[in-house]
Write a protein that holds these residues in place. Sequence first.
Motif, PDB file in Angstrom:
ATOM      1  N   GLY A  27      -6.427 -23.723  26.655  1.00 41.93           N
ATOM      2  CA  GLY A  27      -5.860 -23.912  25.322  1.00 41.93           C
ATOM      3  C   GLY A  27      -6.572 -23.053  24.302  1.00 41.93           C
ATOM      4  N   LEU A  28      -5.928 -22.822  23.191  1.00 41.70           N
ATOM      5  CA  LEU A  28      -6.526 -21.995  22.161  1.00 41.70           C
ATOM      6  C   LEU A  28      -7.066 -22.820  20.998  1.00 41.70           C
ATOM      7  N   THR A  29      -6.279 -23.756  20.504  1.00 42.54           N
ATOM      8  CA  THR A  29      -6.687 -24.469  19.297  1.00 42.54           C
ATOM      9  C   THR A  29      -6.949 -25.954  19.496  1.00 42.54           C
ATOM     10  N   HIS A  30      -6.406 -26.533  20.547  1.00 38.72           N
ATOM     11  CA  HIS A  30      -6.583 -27.953  20.802  1.00 38.72           C
ATOM     12  C   HIS A  30      -7.438 -28.122  22.052  1.00 38.72           C
ATOM     13  N   LYS A  31      -7.931 -29.327  22.285  1.00 37.63           N
ATOM     14  CA  LYS A  31      -8.726 -29.595  23.482  1.00 37.63           C
ATOM     15  C   LYS A  31      -7.903 -30.454  24.437  1.00 37.63           C
TER      16      LYS A  31
END
Length: 175
Positions: A27-31
């Motif tokens: 993922g890029l922005t969330h976990k």
Amino acid sequence: MIELIGKLCSICNLGLMLTEPASVSGGLTHKMYHVITNSGEYAVKILNSDIMKRPEALNNMINSEKVSHALSDKIPLIAAKSLDGKYVAELEKSFFMVFDWMNAESVFASDITTLHCKEIGKILGMIHRANIVIEDIKKERAARKPYEWDIWLAKAAALDTKWLPDFYRIAPKLK
């Protein structure tokens, strides 16, 4: 975060965690976490708190899942689970989405082939043909400034790449 995921599992009737949640990369922005409980395996997405501060963010997430659910019998996808009628759960000022777990691998840019692109194109075509309507989401025709193809052509020319002749050939169609 482990305690918070445990609370989420309990409140949302996902079962008792059997192991510690495992962080999932890609993922890029969330976990994202792989969560195993006594009632199943889940992907728990913890939404980025900075993004969720934006006034439109929560509604955008909810609407994206309404679209996913509307498409779920038309294209291959895994939509967020409905948790008490909601696709986005809030707990202790954090936002979560829960998905059924699927064993899969991410494909990164260096590994993408023509076959991947064809499959993506097929699915995009299926999405457009689906012509779904969701009652509380209105279609917006966003006016967008046309692309400055001549600027992109000039930038491409400066790169001196082997695909430049193809770009020049299709540029009139792009314009």
